[in-house]
Design a protein around this motif. Structure first.
Motif, PDB file in Angstrom:
ATOM      1  N   VAL A 102     -35.775  21.429  11.938  1.00 44.56           N
ATOM      2  CA  VAL A 102     -36.229  22.035  13.116  1.00 44.56           C
ATOM      3  C   VAL A 102     -34.043  23.350  13.194  1.00 44.56           C
ATOM      4  N   ASP A 103     -33.345  22.422  13.227  1.00 50.24           N
ATOM      5  CA  ASP A 103     -32.492  23.099  12.741  1.00 50.24           C
ATOM      6  C   ASP A 103     -32.156  24.888  12.365  1.00 50.24           C
ATOM      7  N   LEU A 104     -32.058  24.167  10.909  1.00 49.63           N
ATOM      8  CA  LEU A 104     -32.007  25.268   9.805  1.00 49.63           C
ATOM      9  C   LEU A 104     -33.478  26.437   9.938  1.00 49.63           C
ATOM     10  N   ARG A 105     -34.472  26.047  10.432  1.00 51.74           N
ATOM     11  CA  ARG A 105     -36.000  26.465  11.038  1.00 51.74           C
ATOM     12  C   ARG A 105     -35.960  26.975   9.299  1.00 51.74           C
ATOM     13  N   ALA A 106     -36.190  25.594   8.472  1.00 50.15           N
ATOM     14  CA  ALA A 106     -36.510  26.021   7.052  1.00 50.15           C
ATOM     15  C   ALA A 106     -37.986  24.947   7.304  1.00 50.15           C
ATOM     16  N   GLY A 107     -38.866  25.155   6.487  1.00 48.35           N
ATOM     17  CA  GLY A 107     -39.638  24.661   5.542  1.00 48.35           C
ATOM     18  C   GLY A 107     -39.262  23.262   4.945  1.00 48.35           C
ATOM     19  N   LEU A 108     -40.316  22.597   5.535  1.00 42.42           N
ATOM     20  CA  LEU A 108     -39.966  20.638   4.475  1.00 42.42           C
ATOM     21  C   LEU A 108     -41.095  20.353   3.982  1.00 42.42           C
ATOM     22  N   LEU A 109     -40.932  19.878   2.801  1.00 44.39           N
ATOM     23  CA  LEU A 109     -41.867  19.058   2.060  1.00 44.39           C
ATOM     24  C   LEU A 109     -41.487  18.391   2.253  1.00 44.39           C
ATOM     25  N   ALA A 110     -42.696  17.394   2.985  1.00 40.67           N
ATOM     26  CA  ALA A 110     -42.550  15.846   3.116  1.00 40.67           C
ATOM     27  C   ALA A 110     -43.247  14.939   1.889  1.00 40.67           C
ATOM     28  N   ASP A 111     -42.587  13.903   1.648  1.00 43.94           N
ATOM     29  CA  ASP A 111     -43.296  12.555   1.524  1.00 43.94           C
ATOM     30  C   ASP A 111     -43.256  13.208  -0.197  1.00 43.94           C
ATOM     31  N   VAL A 112     -43.038  14.373  -0.813  1.00 41.03           N
ATOM     32  CA  VAL A 112     -43.121  14.187  -1.935  1.00 41.03           C
ATOM     33  C   VAL A 112     -43.120  13.157  -3.403  1.00 41.03           C
ATOM     34  N   THR A 113     -44.420  13.798  -4.258  1.00 39.67           N
ATOM     35  CA  THR A 113     -44.728  12.067  -5.299  1.00 39.67           C
ATOM     36  C   THR A 113     -44.398  13.563  -6.303  1.00 39.67           C
ATOM     37  N   GLU A 114     -44.459  14.797  -7.486  1.00 34.35           N
ATOM     38  CA  GLU A 114     -44.691  15.719  -7.861  1.00 34.35           C
ATOM     39  C   GLU A 114     -44.425  16.805  -7.908  1.00 34.35           C
ATOM     40  N   VAL A 115     -43.365  17.951  -8.530  1.00 34.91           N
ATOM     41  CA  VAL A 115     -42.718  19.125  -7.952  1.00 34.91           C
ATOM     42  C   VAL A 115     -42.888  19.944  -9.653  1.00 34.91           C
ATOM     43  N   SER A 116     -42.942  21.070  -8.965  1.00 35.35           N
ATOM     44  CA  SER A 116     -42.722  22.274 -10.271  1.00 35.35           C
ATOM     45  C   SER A 116     -42.136  23.486  -9.409  1.00 35.35           C
ATOM     46  N   LEU A 117     -41.959  24.448 -10.668  1.00 39.27           N
ATOM     47  CA  LEU A 117     -41.118  25.757  -9.701  1.00 39.27           C
ATOM     48  C   LEU A 117     -41.970  26.907  -9.755  1.00 39.27           C
ATOM     49  N   ASP A 118     -42.341  27.756  -9.264  1.00 36.35           N
ATOM     50  CA  ASP A 118     -43.266  28.573  -9.473  1.00 36.35           C
ATOM     51  C   ASP A 118     -42.382  29.655  -8.824  1.00 36.35           C
ATOM     52  N   GLY A 119     -41.767  30.484  -9.860  1.00 37.39           N
ATOM     53  CA  GLY A 119     -40.567  31.481  -8.991  1.00 37.39           C
ATOM     54  C   GLY A 119     -39.433  31.034  -8.677  1.00 37.39           C
ATOM     55  N   GLY A 120     -39.263  31.093  -7.616  1.00 39.58           N
ATOM     56  CA  GLY A 120     -37.856  30.382  -7.103  1.00 39.58           C
ATOM     57  C   GLY A 120     -38.804  29.716  -5.731  1.00 39.58           C
ATOM     58  N   ARG A 121     -39.947  29.093  -5.725  1.00 37.23           N
ATOM     59  CA  ARG A 121     -41.039  28.794  -5.326  1.00 37.23           C
ATOM     60  C   ARG A 121     -40.837  26.888  -5.827  1.00 37.23           C
ATOM     61  N   VAL A 122     -41.035  25.574  -4.822  1.00 38.01           N
ATOM     62  CA  VAL A 122     -41.838  25.015  -4.971  1.00 38.01           C
ATOM     63  C   VAL A 122     -42.673  24.230  -4.241  1.00 38.01           C
ATOM     64  N   LEU A 123     -43.696  23.848  -6.174  1.00 36.49           N
ATOM     65  CA  LEU A 123     -44.709  23.820  -5.779  1.00 36.49           C
ATOM     66  C   LEU A 123     -44.808  22.088  -5.943  1.00 36.49           C
ATOM     67  N   ALA A 124     -45.194  21.266  -4.771  1.00 33.62           N
ATOM     68  CA  ALA A 124     -44.812  19.771  -4.933  1.00 33.62           C
ATOM     69  C   ALA A 124     -46.048  19.527  -4.683  1.00 33.62           C
ATOM     70  N   THR A 125     -46.442  17.960  -4.307  1.00 29.64           N
ATOM     71  CA  THR A 125     -47.352  17.149  -4.243  1.00 29.64           C
ATOM     72  C   THR A 125     -46.959  15.948  -3.520  1.00 29.64           C
ATOM     73  N   SER A 126     -47.862  15.998  -2.845  1.00 32.55           N
ATOM     74  CA  SER A 126     -48.049  14.644  -1.470  1.00 32.55           C
ATOM     75  C   SER A 126     -49.134  14.094  -1.396  1.00 32.55           C
ATOM     76  N   PRO A 127     -48.803  13.024  -1.312  1.00 32.25           N
ATOM     77  CA  PRO A 127     -50.940  12.149  -0.990  1.00 32.25           C
ATOM     78  C   PRO A 127     -50.741  12.705   0.763  1.00 32.25           C
ATOM     79  N   VAL A 128     -51.667  12.649   1.144  1.00 32.37           N
ATOM     80  CA  VAL A 128     -52.208  13.345   2.373  1.00 32.37           C
ATOM     81  C   VAL A 128     -53.610  12.399   2.980  1.00 32.37           C
TER      82      VAL A 128
END
Ligand SMILES: Cc1cc2nc3c(=O)[nH]c(=O)nc-3n(C[C@H](O)[C@H](O)[C@H](O)COP(=O)(O)OP(=O)(O)OC[C@H]3O[C@@H](n4cnc5c(N)ncnc54)[C@H](O)[C@@H]3O)c2cc1C
Length: 255
Positions: free
Chosen positions: A37-63
């Motif tokens: 909230v302070d940084l007005r930045a995106g948060l990917l929560a409770d991640v169980t896998e990650v990969s990079l798509d260019g500079g962007r994170v693609l994260a997997t999380s159970p919902v």
């Protein structure tokens, strides 16, 4: 939490990292939520896998209590860091790479004591129990243990295996074991190498906390219990016969 979140936000604004990672623990989740909230930045929560798509994170999380696995991303991170909280034990430890090193730096707090609205006024040590989030093995008990004393064979098995003790909400609500042992949607989310569920039916709210365990063993007298749907190994029978027999077998094997 406030002083840590305040400091994290200040450091992130000054140093502009691309990514900030924290454990998806209660504290990690609080701090990163506030910093996002302070940084007005995106948060990917409770991640169980990650990969990079260019500079962007693609994260997997159970919902939805682990019923679906979502792939999520921060579409336009811009100049703000991408924040991630990572589920405990979801990632194997990386191989040590001697060519890489880091530096631990001591930094001054961002908030003065008077700015902090919540103060710790005391605490009680929880003893020498194995922490649920860090445990490689968890022996967990549900209403099938029949009462507080029904946890005794589970504790003996846990001691043999160096395991932590988990529990369903039903037994926590009944006052048979304290809340810190509760696994599930309203308890802890765990991913041990081995989860032994004893006398737990496998309600969806319990599965939400343990279905990502690497190996699940269920012991239940009801062959139709839903826990068997997620178990890798199922033992149908009375836990008061099976748990002591397993304990003896493990003791012999491990001695
Ligand atoms: C909003 C909400 C949040 C919730 N959050 C959680 C949560 O975080 N964690 C959680 O666990 N639950 C949670 N619940 C509760 C959940 O829905 C179930 O009620 C609870 O998980 C059931 O606990 P249990 O499996 O121990 O009991 P039961 O469902 O009563 O199951 C007991 C099992 O023990 C077996 N059994 C009995 N005797 C023996 C024996 N001698 N040997 C072997 N097996 C035996 C029975 O066959 C049965 O399958 C939540 C519910 C709600 C509505």
């Amino acid at each position: 939490m406030e002083p840590y979140a305040g400091l994290l936000s200040k450091l992130a604004a000054e140093r502009q990292p691309g990514f900030i990672l924290a454990g998806a623990t209660t504290r990690g989740t609080d701090i990163m939520g506030a910093a996002s909230v302070d940084l007005r930045a995106g948060l990917l929560a409770d991640v169980t896998e990650v990969s990079l798509d260019g500079g962007r994170v693609l994260a997997t999380s159970p919902v939805y209590s682990g019923k679906l696995v979502a792939t999520v991303t921060i579409p336009e991170p811009g100049d703000t860091p991408q924040l991630l909280t990572v589920r405990s034990r979801a990632f194997a430890a990386a191989e040590r790479d001697a060519s890489r090193s880091g530096e631990v730096e001591t930094v001054e707090p961002a908030l003065a004591e008077d700015d902090i609205t919540v103060k710790v006024v005391g605490f009680e040590p929880a003893g020498n129990q194995v922490s649920l989030a860090d445990a490689a093995i968890i022996v967990s008990g549900g209403r099938g243990v029949g009462g507080p004393e029904g946890f005794e064979p589970l504790r003996e098995l846990a001691e043999t295996l160096g395991a932590a003790i988990g529990a369903s909400r039903a037994v926590v609500d009944a006052g048979w074991i304290p809340y810190e042992h509760q696994v599930g949607q309203t308890g802890k989310v765990v991913s041990p190498d081995l989860y032994i569920a004893c006398g737990i039916s496998g309600a969806v709210q319990h599965l939400a906390g343990m279905r990502t365990s690497k190996v699940i063993v269920a012991i239940n007298s009801d062959p139709e219990a839903p826990i068997f749907k997620v178990a890798h190994y199922g033992i149908v029978g009375d836990l008061f016969e099976i748990v002591p027999a397993l304990n003896e077998a493990f003791k012999q094997r491990l001695s």
